[in-house]
Design a protein around this motif. Structure first.
Motif, PDB file in Angstrom:
ATOM      1  N   VAL A 177       0.832  -1.204   0.000  1.00  0.00           N
ATOM      2  CA  VAL A 177       0.000   0.000   0.000  1.00  0.00           C
ATOM      3  C   VAL A 177       0.869   1.258   0.000  1.00  0.00           C
ATOM      4  O   VAL A 177       1.843   1.365   0.746  1.00  0.00           O
ATOM      5  CB  VAL A 177      -0.958   0.001   1.207  1.00  0.00           C
ATOM      6  CG1 VAL A 177      -1.698   1.332   1.316  1.00  0.00           C
ATOM      7  CG2 VAL A 177      -1.954  -1.155   1.084  1.00  0.00           C
ATOM      8  N   SER A 178       0.497   2.196  -0.866  1.00  0.00           N
ATOM      9  CA  SER A 178       1.152   3.503  -0.945  1.00  0.00           C
ATOM     10  C   SER A 178       0.252   4.544  -0.302  1.00  0.00           C
ATOM     11  O   SER A 178      -0.872   4.746  -0.756  1.00  0.00           O
ATOM     12  CB  SER A 178       1.403   3.897  -2.405  1.00  0.00           C
ATOM     13  OG  SER A 178       2.299   2.996  -3.015  1.00  0.00           O
ATOM     14  N   ALA A 179       0.736   5.177   0.748  1.00  0.00           N
ATOM     15  CA  ALA A 179      -0.030   6.246   1.413  1.00  0.00           C
ATOM     16  C   ALA A 179       0.875   6.899   2.448  1.00  0.00           C
ATOM     17  O   ALA A 179       1.891   6.324   2.844  1.00  0.00           O
ATOM     18  CB  ALA A 179      -1.275   5.688   2.097  1.00  0.00           C
ATOM     19  N   ASP A 180       0.507   8.090   2.864  1.00  0.00           N
ATOM     20  CA  ASP A 180       1.218   8.752   3.956  1.00  0.00           C
ATOM     21  C   ASP A 180       0.289   8.817   5.156  1.00  0.00           C
ATOM     22  O   ASP A 180      -0.863   9.242   5.035  1.00  0.00           O
ATOM     23  CB  ASP A 180       1.643  10.163   3.534  1.00  0.00           C
ATOM     24  CG  ASP A 180       2.708  10.115   2.434  1.00  0.00           C
ATOM     25  OD1 ASP A 180       3.613   9.259   2.538  1.00  0.00           O
ATOM     26  OD2 ASP A 180       2.605  10.886   1.473  1.00  0.00           O
ATOM     27  N   VAL A 181       0.807   8.378   6.308  1.00  0.00           N
ATOM     28  CA  VAL A 181      -0.033   8.300   7.505  1.00  0.00           C
ATOM     29  C   VAL A 181      -0.669   9.653   7.818  1.00  0.00           C
ATOM     30  O   VAL A 181      -1.850   9.729   8.169  1.00  0.00           O
ATOM     31  CB  VAL A 181       0.796   7.780   8.701  1.00  0.00           C
ATOM     32  CG1 VAL A 181       0.061   8.025  10.009  1.00  0.00           C
ATOM     33  CG2 VAL A 181       1.080   6.294   8.547  1.00  0.00           C
ATOM     34  N   GLU A 182       0.095  10.735   7.608  1.00  0.00           N
ATOM     35  CA  GLU A 182      -0.464  12.045   7.987  1.00  0.00           C
ATOM     36  C   GLU A 182      -1.730  12.390   7.190  1.00  0.00           C
ATOM     37  O   GLU A 182      -2.611  13.078   7.681  1.00  0.00           O
ATOM     38  CB  GLU A 182       0.559  13.170   7.961  1.00  0.00           C
ATOM     39  CG  GLU A 182       1.643  13.283   6.952  1.00  0.00           C
ATOM     40  CD  GLU A 182       2.665  12.177   6.724  1.00  0.00           C
ATOM     41  OE1 GLU A 182       2.617  11.104   7.370  1.00  0.00           O
ATOM     42  OE2 GLU A 182       3.519  12.403   5.859  1.00  0.00           O
ATOM     43  N   PHE A 197       3.291   3.645   6.064  1.00  0.00           N
ATOM     44  CA  PHE A 197       2.876   2.691   5.032  1.00  0.00           C
ATOM     45  C   PHE A 197       4.129   2.222   4.276  1.00  0.00           C
ATOM     46  O   PHE A 197       5.148   2.922   4.248  1.00  0.00           O
ATOM     47  CB  PHE A 197       1.897   3.355   4.066  1.00  0.00           C
ATOM     48  CG  PHE A 197       0.520   3.553   4.635  1.00  0.00           C
ATOM     49  CD1 PHE A 197      -0.435   2.561   4.542  1.00  0.00           C
ATOM     50  CD2 PHE A 197       0.186   4.739   5.273  1.00  0.00           C
ATOM     51  CE1 PHE A 197      -1.706   2.742   5.069  1.00  0.00           C
ATOM     52  CE2 PHE A 197      -1.083   4.927   5.804  1.00  0.00           C
ATOM     53  CZ  PHE A 197      -2.024   3.931   5.708  1.00  0.00           C
ATOM     54  N   PRO A 198       4.038   1.039   3.629  1.00  0.00           N
ATOM     55  CA  PRO A 198       5.221   0.515   2.919  1.00  0.00           C
ATOM     56  C   PRO A 198       5.788   1.504   1.900  1.00  0.00           C
ATOM     57  O   PRO A 198       6.995   1.609   1.730  1.00  0.00           O
ATOM     58  CB  PRO A 198       4.685  -0.737   2.226  1.00  0.00           C
ATOM     59  CG  PRO A 198       3.525  -1.174   3.054  1.00  0.00           C
ATOM     60  CD  PRO A 198       2.916   0.082   3.617  1.00  0.00           C
ATOM     61  N   MET A 199       4.889   2.224   1.221  1.00  0.00           N
ATOM     62  CA  MET A 199       5.365   3.163   0.203  1.00  0.00           C
ATOM     63  C   MET A 199       4.696   4.514   0.416  1.00  0.00           C
ATOM     64  O   MET A 199       3.617   4.599   0.994  1.00  0.00           O
ATOM     65  CB  MET A 199       5.069   2.617  -1.201  1.00  0.00           C
ATOM     66  CG  MET A 199       5.937   1.415  -1.534  1.00  0.00           C
ATOM     67  SD  MET A 199       5.387   0.512  -3.005  1.00  0.00           S
ATOM     68  CE  MET A 199       4.034  -0.426  -2.365  1.00  0.00           C
ATOM     69  N   ALA A 237      -3.251   0.128  -3.171  1.00  0.00           N
ATOM     70  CA  ALA A 237      -2.340  -1.013  -3.281  1.00  0.00           C
ATOM     71  C   ALA A 237      -1.699  -1.002  -4.661  1.00  0.00           C
ATOM     72  O   ALA A 237      -1.924  -1.868  -5.491  1.00  0.00           O
ATOM     73  CB  ALA A 237      -3.083  -2.321  -3.034  1.00  0.00           C
ATOM     74  N   ARG A 238      -0.935   0.059  -4.891  1.00  0.00           N
ATOM     75  CA  ARG A 238      -0.221   0.227  -6.164  1.00  0.00           C
ATOM     76  C   ARG A 238       1.172   0.694  -5.819  1.00  0.00           C
ATOM     77  O   ARG A 238       1.339   1.527  -4.925  1.00  0.00           O
ATOM     78  CB  ARG A 238      -0.886   1.325  -6.991  1.00  0.00           C
ATOM     79  CG  ARG A 238      -2.045   0.854  -7.800  1.00  0.00           C
ATOM     80  CD  ARG A 238      -2.273   1.800  -8.948  1.00  0.00           C
ATOM     81  NE  ARG A 238      -2.955   2.991  -8.480  1.00  0.00           N
ATOM     82  CZ  ARG A 238      -4.261   3.050  -8.295  1.00  0.00           C
ATOM     83  NH1 ARG A 238      -4.995   1.997  -8.531  1.00  0.00           N
ATOM     84  NH2 ARG A 238      -4.820   4.146  -7.870  1.00  0.00           N
TER      85      ARG A 238
END
Lengths: 618, 351
Positions: A177-182, A197-199, A237-238
């Motif tokens: 998953v690509s995302a920023d927690v903030e 997140f992983p990315m 999920a990219r």
């Protein structure tokens, strides 16, 4: 690095039938089935996956065939890459029509018994609907797990957000998953302190930024409470840019395309706009990535072109003793052989329509009588408009951002919550654009040559489509059944769906329409939304027209609970009635809130895998 | 080890600038061969060429990191940076030329030569004397003396690797280091990654040696092994798969790949002219304009890369998608026949 995929096939039916040494049989190769199979294999267990579709697309060449098929189609609907297979048919929206009162339409694979006709689909290919999904991966909100207690609506889960938070993290790793927690901390969503997140988050589209300029820092009032609005990116999920801080600074290596030779493609999303129905580079997660790891262990076998037709129960103990399966020789012929497959434990992961279909066809309604009931799907209301300025529509992935501020709040006592997708792919979903734009500009606008080209560019690149994903609560009358009148070529009973969009959701839809009008006004966008009474999804509500589209987020048909008399499975997705049978997938979810179901479905699959391994080790 | 070729930091910088030029010089031939394949045909060859182009971009970036590490300034916009094709490369005792043309068995032979593992035989000089007898761009030359070439690309890099160790030891003896570059100028994996390779900051002889090894391993293979340390197939063997009509898998010998079969339809390729020059196109014609447009886009691309390699690594994120634009621009050229029936047009790379 691209995962290499081993050939896991077991074509020797006679030997397979006498092989009683499998720890588990998993029916279905979608996300849930793949995760369970891989977890079991990594724990040393031997697994047989039974998949209704051919396995040709397990390889890169097969996947490329889908792509070529997709490129060659004039109508690029969400099933267009996938070949017709009558033996394991896939529902197709293009086959639907409006029903007369009390009419049942059996011309499409899913028999529509109304009153509402849903164009919801799933895909019966190797990898299931994960080949076609859009790969949005929001977590459910903590409040979504207890909507009955908090809002007096729907049902409570037997587990809470805190019980599956770690499994969410595992699912986010597996799916990449690509995302920023903030960006993802809103409403009551929370993350572990040091979590990343992983990315990194994927970049928002230019269209997102144009919409944000008109929306950010505005507010709406609902039932006396104010909600601040903001355009936020969705987790996806990219593959994006790996976050070096992931996993305590160990970083993350994205999983690229699956192939039997090194192709090294798909390490990063390229911004193609056809995530649905198929990512051209496999930067989008699909369950084949997890299955490649499972097959690599040598402990997971695959039986393809095999449609599970009956779950066989020992009447005395209630335990499953085998799965009767019809293995067909070719998609173009209904000739098949029936085999009975045996293992210590059985996992049905065939999706929220096919799993109850199989159980009901096997005569297993569960003591609760709830198999097939509480069918849920998100109700989509589309709103479309032309932006005053060129916004670069059709650039970027299908959807990168949206408005999620009304996913939760006290208004849920009265009306459904929703999340809003800003679509980067224009009006296609709503109107069939751009081909409909072309026809209109030629026929009505008399355009040709350079003028026509410019008019198309001007029209398409200003298109704004807001898709409102409205929550639908479980209702026992929304259901999947089977009826011996309706069978497929393999003599399996087809699913019969009866569905009505609940009033609670329609109240959300009515508000969504007003909300869209307000947003369009703020953006100076010209509203082109209109709902056609002849469309199968048309609903008149309180005198106003709406068209509700299916969301392909099927859930609820083997609902999870803490009481065997009011639920089908327990919190580990184990059947209350058959203790070596697990029904896994979104069908177990008691509510779906406003989260696309796949991430939560994956998270609970990890939970079930732990329980299954512990049971097998016992 | 003392490096007799590269005796000062200035010479090392100029050799690394040549390395950047060399890594880039393979991109136009590979990219053109890739896009010369007719749409939908030859998916195996397409994949193989695509991976290699992506990794050449990685190697280009690694070379820039090396130059930045020792206080140099990569510049991909200097006159003559893009060779006039055909360019000349060393292959043991003889030179060979690499040009811009369609994918064909002959092109494949040249590509195999570029990537072929070749080190000078033991006891033999890593240099070869050759008179410069033409005006083409010679890559992999020695510093200063243009009549001397390295025996191979491998030897060219080996000399750089030796020099880095040697010059840094000399600097250390004086309490200094040759790694004086600003670490902020290093491009790391955040900004660029391909399926098989990572970027890391180059800050000392060890990280520099690791970088050079990666370039050599991905290109030629690790001491003539098919798979590198990370399990990745070297470019030479990737190309050889097109010749042998079969994929390699772990455990294979170079002679005998045992992976899945593949085929190449050499006729499913646009018949583009080889080493076309603008001068061959009628001035003012649509083809001429398209060729100029491509060259201009390519020039902008090199300018973006230069910015990325000079302290703005985030620019790389914008530069890479430009490769998609190249595809569209190249297709305008290669689908259209040249006047006079000499095949189809092609990008000229006259930057």
């Amino acid at each position: 690095m691209s995962p290499f995929v081993k050939n896991p096939n077991r074509p020797d039916l006679a030997a397979l039938q006498s092989d009683s040494d499998y720890d588990a049989i998993v029916v279905g190769s979608g996300i849930s089935g793949a995760i369970i199979a891989n977890e079991l294999a990594q724990a040393g267990k031997r697994v047989l996956i039974v998949e209704a579709a051919p396995e040709t697309d397990r390889t890169y060449e097969g996947y490329t065939e889908y792509l070529n098929h997709f490129y060659g189609q004039s109508a690029k609907d969400n099933q267009s890459p996938f070949p017709i297979n009558p033996n394991a048919a896939t529902p197709r929206g293009s086959e639907l029509r409006k029903l007369d009162p009390l009419e049942t339409n059996s011309s499409s694979y899913i028999v529509q018994s109304g009153p509402y006709v849903s164009d919801t689909v799933y895909t019966r290919v190797f990898g299931g609907t994960s080949i076609h999904w859009e790969a949005k991966t929001p977590r459910m909100l903590p409040q979504d797990f207890k909507t009955q207690t908090v809002f007096g609506q729907g049902r409570d889960w037997p587990i809470g957000y805190e019980d599956i938070e770690t499994d969410y993290e595992t699912a986010e790793r597996e799916m990449g998953v690509s995302a920023d927690v903030e960006d993802q901390k809103y409403l009551d969503l929370k993350f572990r302190d040091s979590y990343v997140f992983p990315m990194r988050g994927l970049p928002p589209s230019w269209l997102d930024e144009q919409v944000a300029q008109g929306i950010d820092n505005s507010q709406v009032e609902l039932y006396g409470e104010r909600y601040a609005l903001k355009v936020r990116p969705f987790p996806q999920a990219r593959n994006g840019i790996p976050n070096p801080a992931y996993d305590g600074g160990k970083g993350f290596e994205p999983t690229s395309a699956v192939a039997s030779h090194q192709i090294d493609i798909g390490g990063r999303c390229q911004g193609n706009t056809n995530c649905v129905p198929i990512c051209p580079v496999q930067a989008k997660y699909h369950s084949g990535k997890t299955l490649a790891k499972a097959f690599e262990t040598g402990r997971v076998d695959l039986l393809s072109q095999a449609v599970a037709s009956k779950v066989i129960i020992d009447d005395a103990s209630g335990r499953v003793t085998g799965i009767e399966t019809k293995v067909y020789h070719h998609v173009s012929s209904p000739a098949y052989k029936t085999v009975t497959l045996r293992a210590r434990l059985y996992v049905i992961a065939a999706n929220a329509i096919e799993t109850p279909r199989l159980l009901l066809a096997s005569g297993l309604r569960s003591k609760s009588g709830l198999v097939g009931r509480n069918l849920m799907d998100h109700a989509y209301l589309l709103n479309w408009a032309l932006m005053p300025q060129i916004c670069g529509t059709t650039r970027g992935t299908s959807c990168t951002s949206g408005i999620v501020d009304l996913r939760g709040g006290s208004f849920r006592r009265s009306q459904a919550a929703f999340a809003v997708d800003i679509h980067n792919d224009g009006w296609g979903w709503a109107t069939g654009s751009p081909s409909t734009d072309l026809v209109e500009l030629v026929d009505d606008g008399n355009k040709f040559g350079r003028d026509l080209r410019n008019a198309i560019i001007d029209r398409v690149s200003r298109q704004l489509l807001l898709a409102f994903m409205i929550e639908v609560m479980p209702s026992e009358s929304n259901r999947v059944t089977v009826d011996p009148t309706y069978k497929d070529p393999l003599d399996n009973m087809r699913p019969v769906v009866s569905f009505a969009v609940p009033e609670y959701s329609m109240r959300g839809a009515a508000y969504a329409r007003q909300f869209a009008k307000t947003l369009f006004a703020r953006l100076g966008a010209e509203d082109h939304t209109h709902y056609d009474p002849s469309n199968y999804g048309f609903i008149a509500y309180q005198g106003d027209p709406y068209e509700i589209r299916g969301g392909n987020h099927l859930a609820g048909t083997h609902i999870m609970g803490s009481d065997p008399s009011t639920s089908v499975v327990d919190a580990d997705q184990r059947s209350w009635d058959h203790d070596n049978l697990y029904l896994v997938g979104a069908g177990s979810m008691p509510t779906i809130g406003t989260a696309n179901v796949s991430l939560t479905m994956a998270a609970i699959a990890y939970r079930s895998a732990r329980k299954i391994i512990a049971t097998l080790n016992h | 080890m003392a490096s007799p070729d590269i005796t000062s930091i200035e010479v090392l910088r100029s050799q690394l600038a040549k390395a950047i030029q060399l890594e880039h010089a393979t991109i136009p031939p590979y990219l053109t061969a890739l896009y010369s394949i007719r749409p939908g045909a030859n998916t195996d060859a397409t994949q193989i060429l695509r991976v290699i182009v992506v990794e050449e971009m990685l190697h280009l970036t690694i070379s820039a990191n090396l130059l930045n590490a020792i206080g140099g300034k990569p510049d991909l916009t200097v006159k003559g940076f893009v060779p006039s094709y055909p360019a000349t490369l060393p292959d043991g005792e003889t030179d060979f030329t690499v040009g811009v043309g369609p994918l064909s068995p002959e092109t494949l032979k040249a590509f195999l030569k570029i990537e072929r593992p070749a080190m000078a035989p033991a006891g033999k000089s890593r240099h070869v004397v050759r008179k410069s007898d033409d005006h083409s761009t010679h890559l992999c030359t020695l510093p200063e003396d243009a009549t001397l070439r390295y025996y191979s690309i491998g030897e060219f890099y080996a000399a750089i690797r030796d020099a880095i160790v040697y010059l840094d030891q000399q600097a250390k003896a004086k309490g200094e280091t040759i790694f004086t570059g600003d670490p902020k100028r290093q491009v790391t994996s955040e900004y660029y990654y391909s399926g098989g390779g990572k970027l890391w900051p180059i800050v000392d002889p060890a990280s520099a040696a690791k970088a050079i090894d990666l370039v050599i391993q991905q290109g030629e293979g690790k001491t003539q092994a098919i798979f590198g340390d990370s399990g990745e197939i070297a470019h030479y063997y990737r190309f050889l798969q097109l010749d042998k009509n079969r994929y390699y898998q772990q455990g294979d010998s170079p002679e005998n790949p045992t992976g899945p079969a593949l085929t190449t339809d050499w006729s499913a390729v646009w018949p583009i002219a080889t080493n076309l020059k603008l001068a061959a196109l009628p001035a003012g014609s649509e083809l001429y304009d398209a060729a100029v447009a491509f060259n201009s886009a390519y020039r902008q691309f090199l300018a973006l890369l230069t910015r990325a390699y000079n302290g703005e690594p985030q620019v790389l994120l914008d530069a890479v998608p430009r490769m998609f634009e190249f595809r569209n621009l190249i297709q305008q050229l290669i689908c259209n026949p040249l006047p006079g029936g000499n095949g189809n047009a092609a990008p000229t790379y006259e930057i």
